[in-house]
Design an enzyme around this catalytic site. Structure first.
Site, PDB file in Angstrom:
ATOM      1  N   ILE A   1     -20.729  49.761  52.452  1.00 47.20           N
ATOM      2  CA  ILE A   1     -21.737  50.381  51.592  1.00 47.20           C
ATOM      3  C   ILE A   1     -23.123  49.735  51.779  1.00 47.20           C
ATOM      4  CG2 ILE A   1     -21.491  48.966  49.493  1.00 47.20           C
ATOM      5  CD1 ILE A   1     -21.383  51.771  47.999  1.00 47.20           C
TER       6      ILE A   1
ATOM      7  N   VAL B   1     -10.451  43.711  43.119  1.00 43.34           N
ATOM      8  CA  VAL B   1      -9.983  42.638  42.246  1.00 43.34           C
ATOM      9  C   VAL B   1      -9.543  43.172  40.870  1.00 43.34           C
ATOM     10  CG1 VAL B   1     -10.737  40.530  41.049  1.00 43.34           C
ATOM     11  CG2 VAL B   1     -11.424  40.922  43.402  1.00 43.34           C
TER      12      VAL B   1
ATOM     13  N   ASN C   1     -19.557  42.966  37.675  1.00 41.56           N
ATOM     14  CA  ASN C   1     -18.838  42.490  36.484  1.00 41.56           C
ATOM     15  C   ASN C   1     -19.835  42.387  35.324  1.00 41.56           C
ATOM     16  OD1 ASN C   1     -20.189  39.958  36.702  1.00 41.56           O
ATOM     17  ND2 ASN C   1     -18.697  39.352  38.263  1.00 41.56           N
TER      18      ASN C   1
ATOM     19  N   ASP D   1     -19.464  43.399  45.438  1.00 42.84           N
ATOM     20  CA  ASP D   1     -20.559  42.722  44.725  1.00 42.84           C
ATOM     21  C   ASP D   1     -21.130  41.597  45.594  1.00 42.84           C
ATOM     22  OD1 ASP D   1     -22.242  41.956  42.707  1.00 42.84           O
ATOM     23  OD2 ASP D   1     -20.680  41.432  41.265  1.00 42.84           O
TER      24      ASP D   1
ATOM     25  N   GLY E   1     -15.831  40.614  46.611  1.00 43.54           N
ATOM     26  CA  GLY E   1     -15.714  42.015  47.013  1.00 43.54           C
ATOM     27  C   GLY E   1     -17.044  42.645  47.354  1.00 43.54           C
TER      28      GLY E   1
HETATM   29  P1  ADP Z   1     -13.749  45.537  41.406  1.00 40.93           P
HETATM   30  O1  ADP Z   1     -13.908  44.139  40.866  1.00 40.93           O
HETATM   31  O2  ADP Z   1     -14.500  46.587  40.589  1.00 40.93           O
HETATM   32  O3  ADP Z   1     -12.312  45.893  41.630  1.00 40.93           O
HETATM   33  P2  ADP Z   1     -14.136  45.009  44.268  1.00 40.93           P
HETATM   34  O4  ADP Z   1     -15.408  44.687  44.944  1.00 40.93           O
HETATM   35  O5  ADP Z   1     -13.096  43.937  44.223  1.00 40.93           O
HETATM   36  O6  ADP Z   1     -14.534  45.528  42.798  1.00 40.93           O
HETATM   37  O7  ADP Z   1     -13.498  46.299  44.942  1.00 40.93           O
HETATM   38  C1  ADP Z   1     -13.983  47.603  44.755  1.00 40.93           C
HETATM   39  C2  ADP Z   1     -13.795  48.403  46.027  1.00 40.93           C
HETATM   40  O8  ADP Z   1     -14.847  48.085  46.936  1.00 40.93           O
HETATM   41  C3  ADP Z   1     -12.491  48.113  46.769  1.00 40.93           C
HETATM   42  O9  ADP Z   1     -11.934  49.359  47.207  1.00 40.93           O
HETATM   43  C4  ADP Z   1     -12.958  47.292  47.982  1.00 40.93           C
HETATM   44  O10 ADP Z   1     -12.102  47.505  49.108  1.00 40.93           O
HETATM   45  C5  ADP Z   1     -14.316  47.913  48.224  1.00 40.93           C
HETATM   46  N1  ADP Z   1     -15.277  47.135  49.037  1.00 40.93           N
HETATM   47  C6  ADP Z   1     -15.348  45.804  49.250  1.00 40.93           C
HETATM   48  N2  ADP Z   1     -16.398  45.521  50.045  1.00 40.93           N
HETATM   49  C7  ADP Z   1     -17.004  46.705  50.340  1.00 40.93           C
HETATM   50  C8  ADP Z   1     -18.127  47.090  51.125  1.00 40.93           C
HETATM   51  N3  ADP Z   1     -18.882  46.196  51.769  1.00 40.93           N
HETATM   52  N4  ADP Z   1     -18.444  48.408  51.196  1.00 40.93           N
HETATM   53  C9  ADP Z   1     -17.717  49.337  50.537  1.00 40.93           C
HETATM   54  N5  ADP Z   1     -16.651  49.041  49.775  1.00 40.93           N
HETATM   55  C10 ADP Z   1     -16.294  47.743  49.684  1.00 40.93           C
END
Ligand code: ADP
Length: 188
Positions: A26, A135, A39, A49, A47
């Site tokens: 993204i 997460v 969060n 974020d 992740g």
């Molecule tokens: P949450 O804490 O809301 O679960 P996460 O970041 O752990 O957020 O995960 C949310 C989604 O984002 C997951 O499907 C993860 O695979 C995805 N994700 C992680 N990094 C990226 C990225 N760089 N671009 C797009 N999606 C991502």
């Protein structure tokens, strides 16, 4: 590798809003805003974020510190700093606690808050991750249904949307498959 597949379009006045499914990162998306799965503190995390904060640079955390956090089911806007996107919309989805703790409503509310901000700023394009599906443990199939259904409803209910492109950015094949199913189901 980024694979783009135009899977759906909603006829809105005066233009079409296109829903696209993308397998990729993204932080690389060239859109008006990318959405962060943040969060409550808005002070960064792992992740998506973490990836967004790393790509945006320290200015993002500085601005986030001024925002006083964000409630679950809400969203707040910042600039995009070193990202290709002009803005970041920080949305806070629920932690999955089995499904009977209002999670579905909170997840839909987070997406609604994102679309409210996008409409307010007259954005033409936004990119969304699978909020809560890392997460926070939300089952991907259920989350994808909510994301697609809520996004469609938000676009349709806005008579003056400027949104031409809504990108669902999937980080892996499982997420992609879930969104593909959700998008196709809604067409029938
Ligand atoms: P949450 O804490 O809301 O679960 P996460 O970041 O752990 O957020 O995960 C949310 C989604 O984002 C997951 O499907 C993860 O695979 C995805 N994700 C992680 N990094 C990226 C990225 N760089 N671009 C797009 N999606 C991502």
């Amino acid at each position: 590798m980024i694979y783009t597949n135009n899977v759906d379009a909603i006829n809105t006045r005066p233009k079409m809003t296109q829903f696209q499914l993308i397998l990729g990162d993204i932080t690389k998306q060239v859109v008006d805003a990318i959405v962060n799965a943040a969060n409550n503190s808005l002070l960064g995390g792992g992740g998506v974020d973490g990836a967004i904060h790393r790509a945006a640079g320290p200015g993002l955390l500085k601005e986030c510190r001024q925002l006083g956090g964000c409630e679950t089911g809400s969203a707040k806007l910042t600039a995009g700093y070193q990202l290709p996107a002009r803005y970041v919309i920080h949305a806070v989805g629920p932690i999955w606690r089995g499904g009977n703790q209002g999670e579905a409503k909170q997840l839909a509310s987070a997406y609604q808050a994102v679309f409210r901000l996008a409409h307010e700023k007259q954005m033409q394009s936004i990119a969304l991750p699978a909020i809560s599906c890392g997460v926070y443990g939300y089952p991907i199939n259920q989350a994808a249904e909510i994301a697609v259904k809520t996004a469609r409803a938000c676009v349709l209910s806005s008579t003056q949307t400027c949104l031409q492109a809504v990108l669902f950015v999937c980080f892996n094949d499982e997420v992609y498959a879930a969104y593909n199913t959700a998008l196709n189901r809604g067409k029938k």
